[in-house]
Design a protein around this motif. Sequence first.
Motif, PDB file in Angstrom:
ATOM      1  N   VAL A 657       0.878  -1.146   0.005  1.00 20.00           N
ATOM      2  CA  VAL A 657       0.141   0.036   0.168  1.00 20.00           C
ATOM      3  C   VAL A 657       1.107   1.364   0.084  1.00 20.00           C
ATOM      4  CG1 VAL A 657      -1.834   1.213   1.343  1.00 20.00           C
ATOM      5  CG2 VAL A 657      -1.817  -1.111   1.021  1.00 20.00           C
ATOM      6  N   ARG A 658       0.726   2.210  -1.127  1.00 13.65           N
ATOM      7  CA  ARG A 658       1.357   3.463  -1.098  1.00 13.65           C
ATOM      8  C   ARG A 658       0.305   4.497  -0.377  1.00 13.65           C
ATOM      9  NH1 ARG A 658       4.436   2.944  -6.857  1.00 13.65           N
ATOM     10  NH2 ARG A 658       6.182   1.623  -6.133  1.00 13.65           N
ATOM     11  N   ALA A 659      -0.746   4.318  -0.665  1.00 12.63           N
ATOM     12  CA  ALA A 659      -1.597   5.595  -0.172  1.00 12.63           C
ATOM     13  C   ALA A 659      -2.981   4.920  -0.325  1.00 12.63           C
ATOM     14  CB  ALA A 659      -1.573   6.805  -0.898  1.00 12.63           C
ATOM     15  N   ALA A 660      -4.047   5.492   0.765  1.00 10.16           N
ATOM     16  CA  ALA A 660      -5.176   5.096   0.795  1.00 10.16           C
ATOM     17  C   ALA A 660      -6.131   6.374   1.095  1.00 10.16           C
ATOM     18  CB  ALA A 660      -5.353   4.193   1.768  1.00 10.16           C
ATOM     19  N   ASP A 661      -7.230   6.435   0.542  1.00  6.13           N
ATOM     20  CA  ASP A 661      -8.160   7.382   0.659  1.00  6.13           C
ATOM     21  C   ASP A 661      -9.496   6.690   0.885  1.00  6.13           C
ATOM     22  OD1 ASP A 661      -9.018  10.521   0.319  1.00  6.13           O
ATOM     23  OD2 ASP A 661     -10.424   9.587  -0.945  1.00  6.13           O
ATOM     24  N   LEU A 662     -10.172   7.393   1.957  1.00  9.79           N
ATOM     25  CA  LEU A 662     -11.412   6.680   2.358  1.00  9.79           C
ATOM     26  C   LEU A 662     -12.614   7.808   2.698  1.00  9.79           C
ATOM     27  CD1 LEU A 662      -8.980   5.334   4.110  1.00  9.79           C
ATOM     28  CD2 LEU A 662     -10.708   4.203   5.121  1.00  9.79           C
ATOM     29  N   SER A 742      -2.303  19.578   9.426  1.00  6.86           N
ATOM     30  CA  SER A 742      -3.611  19.920   8.575  1.00  6.86           C
ATOM     31  C   SER A 742      -4.913  20.488   9.492  1.00  6.86           C
ATOM     32  CB  SER A 742      -4.099  18.605   7.929  1.00  6.86           C
ATOM     33  OG  SER A 742      -5.297  18.684   7.251  1.00  6.86           O
ATOM     34  N   ARG A 743      -5.418  21.531   8.565  1.00 11.97           N
ATOM     35  CA  ARG A 743      -6.503  22.010   9.528  1.00 11.97           C
ATOM     36  C   ARG A 743      -8.038  21.180   9.042  1.00 11.97           C
ATOM     37  NH1 ARG A 743      -5.820  28.424   7.193  1.00 11.97           N
ATOM     38  NH2 ARG A 743      -3.869  28.735   8.207  1.00 11.97           N
ATOM     39  N   LEU A 744      -7.703  20.121   8.350  1.00 13.24           N
ATOM     40  CA  LEU A 744      -8.919  19.398   8.075  1.00 13.24           C
ATOM     41  C   LEU A 744      -9.207  18.041   8.830  1.00 13.24           C
ATOM     42  CD1 LEU A 744      -8.563  19.613   3.909  1.00 13.24           C
ATOM     43  CD2 LEU A 744      -9.838  21.136   5.436  1.00 13.24           C
ATOM     44  N   ALA A 745      -7.613  17.518   9.132  1.00 16.74           N
ATOM     45  CA  ALA A 745      -7.825  16.342  10.068  1.00 16.74           C
ATOM     46  C   ALA A 745      -6.729  16.472  11.014  1.00 16.74           C
ATOM     47  CB  ALA A 745      -7.601  15.335   9.076  1.00 16.74           C
ATOM     48  N   THR A 746      -6.520  15.370  11.966  1.00 13.63           N
ATOM     49  CA  THR A 746      -5.402  15.447  12.805  1.00 13.63           C
ATOM     50  C   THR A 746      -4.460  14.273  12.123  1.00 13.63           C
ATOM     51  OG1 THR A 746      -6.803  15.892  14.929  1.00 13.63           O
ATOM     52  CG2 THR A 746      -4.851  14.451  15.037  1.00 13.63           C
ATOM     53  N   SER A 769     -11.431   3.379  18.547  1.00  9.27           N
ATOM     54  CA  SER A 769     -11.574   4.889  18.954  1.00  9.27           C
ATOM     55  C   SER A 769     -12.589   5.211  18.181  1.00  9.27           C
ATOM     56  CB  SER A 769      -9.984   5.200  18.764  1.00  9.27           C
ATOM     57  OG  SER A 769      -8.911   4.552  19.338  1.00  9.27           O
ATOM     58  N   ALA A 770     -13.172   6.331  18.801  1.00 12.27           N
ATOM     59  CA  ALA A 770     -14.258   6.938  18.234  1.00 12.27           C
ATOM     60  C   ALA A 770     -13.699   7.947  16.990  1.00 12.27           C
ATOM     61  CB  ALA A 770     -15.095   7.674  19.230  1.00 12.27           C
ATOM     62  N   VAL A 771     -13.017   7.448  15.917  1.00 12.42           N
ATOM     63  CA  VAL A 771     -12.519   8.378  15.057  1.00 12.42           C
ATOM     64  C   VAL A 771     -12.799   7.769  13.565  1.00 12.42           C
ATOM     65  CG1 VAL A 771     -10.669   9.024  16.318  1.00 12.42           C
ATOM     66  CG2 VAL A 771     -10.454   6.969  15.015  1.00 12.42           C
ATOM     67  N   ARG A 772     -12.716   8.706  12.644  1.00 16.32           N
ATOM     68  CA  ARG A 772     -12.943   8.206  11.210  1.00 16.32           C
ATOM     69  C   ARG A 772     -11.550   8.262  10.610  1.00 16.32           C
ATOM     70  NH1 ARG A 772     -18.153   7.461   9.502  1.00 16.32           N
ATOM     71  NH2 ARG A 772     -17.283   7.336   7.492  1.00 16.32           N
ATOM     72  N   VAL A 789      -1.766   8.911   9.106  1.00 16.91           N
ATOM     73  CA  VAL A 789      -3.052   8.756   9.007  1.00 16.91           C
ATOM     74  C   VAL A 789      -3.699   9.686   9.497  1.00 16.91           C
ATOM     75  CG1 VAL A 789      -5.015   7.024   9.896  1.00 16.91           C
ATOM     76  CG2 VAL A 789      -2.782   6.137   9.777  1.00 16.91           C
ATOM     77  N   TYR A 790      -4.679  10.184   8.477  1.00 14.56           N
ATOM     78  CA  TYR A 790      -5.325  11.382   8.724  1.00 14.56           C
ATOM     79  C   TYR A 790      -6.684  11.058   9.275  1.00 14.56           C
ATOM     80  CZ  TYR A 790      -2.253  14.485   6.025  1.00 14.56           C
ATOM     81  OH  TYR A 790      -1.288  15.111   5.620  1.00 14.56           O
ATOM     82  N   VAL A 791      -7.051  11.381  10.631  1.00 15.87           N
ATOM     83  CA  VAL A 791      -8.196  10.832  11.468  1.00 15.87           C
ATOM     84  C   VAL A 791      -9.048  12.231  11.747  1.00 15.87           C
ATOM     85  CG1 VAL A 791      -7.184   8.909  12.144  1.00 15.87           C
ATOM     86  CG2 VAL A 791      -6.926  10.890  13.579  1.00 15.87           C
ATOM     87  N   THR A 792     -10.300  12.053  11.783  1.00 15.45           N
ATOM     88  CA  THR A 792     -11.256  13.176  12.365  1.00 15.45           C
ATOM     89  C   THR A 792     -12.204  12.435  13.329  1.00 15.45           C
ATOM     90  OG1 THR A 792     -12.904  12.633  10.507  1.00 15.45           O
ATOM     91  CG2 THR A 792     -11.286  14.148   9.903  1.00 15.45           C
ATOM     92  N   ARG A 793     -12.990  13.332  13.887  1.00 19.33           N
ATOM     93  CA  ARG A 793     -13.997  12.908  14.747  1.00 19.33           C
ATOM     94  C   ARG A 793     -15.131  12.422  13.860  1.00 19.33           C
ATOM     95  NH1 ARG A 793     -15.334  17.530  19.520  1.00 19.33           N
ATOM     96  NH2 ARG A 793     -13.924  16.335  21.053  1.00 19.33           N
ATOM     97  N   GLU A 794     -16.093  11.682  14.543  1.00 24.81           N
ATOM     98  CA  GLU A 794     -17.191  10.946  13.837  1.00 24.81           C
ATOM     99  C   GLU A 794     -17.949  12.438  12.833  1.00 24.81           C
ATOM    100  OE1 GLU A 794     -18.299   8.242  13.205  1.00 24.81           O
ATOM    101  OE2 GLU A 794     -17.010   6.930  14.668  1.00 24.81           O
ATOM    102  N   ASP A 795     -17.902  13.495  13.558  1.00 26.34           N
ATOM    103  CA  ASP A 795     -18.508  14.771  12.776  1.00 26.34           C
ATOM    104  C   ASP A 795     -17.705  15.115  11.849  1.00 26.34           C
ATOM    105  OD1 ASP A 795     -16.591  15.895  14.222  1.00 26.34           O
ATOM    106  OD2 ASP A 795     -18.123  16.999  15.362  1.00 26.34           O
ATOM    107  N   GLY A 796     -16.397  14.856  11.493  1.00 28.76           N
ATOM    108  CA  GLY A 796     -15.519  15.361  10.404  1.00 28.76           C
ATOM    109  C   GLY A 796     -14.628  16.271  10.896  1.00 28.76           C
TER     110      GLY A 796
END
Length: 816
Positions: A657-662, A742-746, A769-772, A789-796
């Motif tokens: 795997v080189r990159a993954a986008d979900l 990032s300003r969009l994700a952790t 964990s409660a993350v996406r 890994v770029y993660v966010t809360r469930e609300d993004g």
Amino acid sequence: MTSTEVTTGTEDSEPSGYAAARLHLLQQEAQSGPPRRAALARLTDEWLTGLFASAAERAGVRGAALVAVGGYGRGELSPRSDLDLLLLHDGTADAAALAALADGIWYPVWDLGLALDHSVRTPAEARRTAGEDLKVQLGLLDARPVAGDLGLVAGLRTAVLADWRNQAPKRLPALDELCRERAGRAGELQFLLEPDLKEARGGLRDATALRAVAASWVADAPREGLAEARRTLLDARDALHLTTGRATDRLALQEQDQVAGALGLLDADALLRQVYEAARTVSYATDVTWREVNRVLRARSARPRLRTLLGGAKPAPERTPLAEGVVEADGEVVLARSARPERDPLLTLRAAAAAAEAGLPLSRHLVRHLGTAAQPLPVPWPPQAREELVTLLGAGEATVGVWEALEAEGIITRLLPDWERVHCRPQRNPVHTWTVDRHLVETAVRASHLTRRVGRPDLLLVAALLHDIGKGWPGDHSVAGEVIARDMAARIGFDQQDVGVVATLVRHHLLLVDTATRRDLDDPATVRSVATAVGSASTLELLHALTESDALATGPAAWSSWRASLVADLVARVAALLAGEEPPTPEPLAPSAEQERLAVEALRTGGPVLSLHTRPEPAAEDGGPEPVGVELLIALPDRPGVLPAAAGVLALHRLTVRAADLRAVELPTELGETAGVLVLSWRVAAEYGSLPQAARLRADLVRALDGSLDIRARLAEREAAYPRRRGVKAPPPRVTVAAAGSRLATVIEVRAQDAPGLLHRIGRALEHSAVRVRSAHVSTLGANAVDTVYVTREDGRPLPAAEAAALARTLEEALK
């Protein structure tokens, strides 16, 4: 027994007496190095002399001698060295008596468990065998009588030496070829993490070959430091034998700390550095000696023809001017007769630059003369000196030999004192081919091929030479290197602005490749952070060339067409931002037409839908094959466990795997409601160049999701068979939160030992964990992996700092 025979009593000939005395000698900590090797040789001589005398008397053999050859002949017995013995006889004894004599010597040696290399020959047979076998001839050059008829041995030694000198025009080229073949198999000792002290280039075999060349009277090796280098290698081998209890010459990683301790050194790095310095001395002496041998042999073959043409007069060598005070003579760079190093501080760099540009070696006599007589350069250097350094660095592959010659005489550390910190410094990462100092020179060589791409090639070359200069200091080598590079660039004579550029290049020499392979390039924060660090388009241009040069000089695993394309993409985005173009704000919830089609199909069928596309890969830098690039799209109804299941299945199918986008897509149902469909976009590489089968991937993914495929167990089997270095314990994983990533994700960064299914383990840990997971980026270099890994809360939204730190700790514990 004649007066020319060596005799001794039989008291020490008893095996038990010799074994006890040998053990006592090897256990004496106060005695080591050459004294212990010589004492062990003397003790062995006394024992073998007793065995020989008793066996000769029983067998009734006269006119015979026991001869030590090879390392034993030189009196260099390491604790587990073989005994190389020749039973020499005059041919008067019958075969049965000789066999009895030999048995009376060989069997007691074998009974003690000592390795033995033995032969029984007359002087004529020995000479004939030596003429047929170069290795035998080399061993006989060190022949030394142990017992018996000294006259017989002396006659053989005289004949063998005469044969060696008479046959030098034929035998020396064969020896040169033998050394080259061995070096090709064993590598260069001064750059190996697990060097063979004997067989590798610059090791004990090469030191012995130099003795053989000297015995031919054709040429002599540079003697400065050679004896000390040989002693260092022998001492290391002694300690290795005592530490392992085995007859080994390979300095394995798991034994280096113990060997270092036995030698009174601080640690394994101190040991390797000492061994590398010794090997470098031997290698340099080898280069100089064989160059002189070839020069002499060429002159000898040409001289009869020249004398015929010139009526017996000896022609003077041609001297071709190369630069002020520097000429070429007989294939080497030497000083002109008018040169005055003591009055010309620029002469050293001028000679080096001229030699590199002409592709010629520096004469050893020139380098030694410059090392002792040349005046130091003023600080800061005058512009001419800086220009000569840039010329030297820009000469390409020829730079390496010239630089090594200057290093051999300590000239580099006098020109650039901070160089001492990186001199012969080992690099523990097996991705690196070279020691730190050689890597810096190799980076400059690579950069010399990219100078047409940049506006300031001088800054590129100097930054290439200095980019890892901080590795001799504690802490982050880029941070330490920035300070040192600033001082060194000022010393070399650059102005304040140029000094700042060099310092920036050194500080951020890993920025482009790390960002390109570990961050989301569609995130504006990624591009903006690089632009802020670089500051200008001209510096970005230089950093791009330095990044490529550094990676190419590191080793084959450090650069690929994939990495090159990612870095080029990042550079183009940063260049656009620096030119005033704002990066577009990404719209992660807007699927492509194909992603939407797959999502609709997944919603209709209720199961995963896959799509595979081959992605064209740029050609490899070295012309070799690149892994097959694949774009894999997976759509399935949103549910827990998708990421670890999909990552695990890809690992089982040997897809890197080189990159993954979900992303989650909301689609209307037939009942007028909405349902969530998860779309995964993967960039993967087929490990063995073959495309995976979509049907098999889908079948395994279905089984992984319903629990009938135990991915953890299958991956554990793979990991158990994964190649590891014996005795090397991998450091524990480390998980951190990237500051302002990032300003969009952790952004969570995982550094761990590379293993099949690492991303699967990360995804499984994140499921609790409660993350996406928004996206993942995988970078592997050698045995080390960095998965971001770029993660966010469930609300993004990004995670608050406390939650992010807690998640990192949880993930780190789960991966241990």
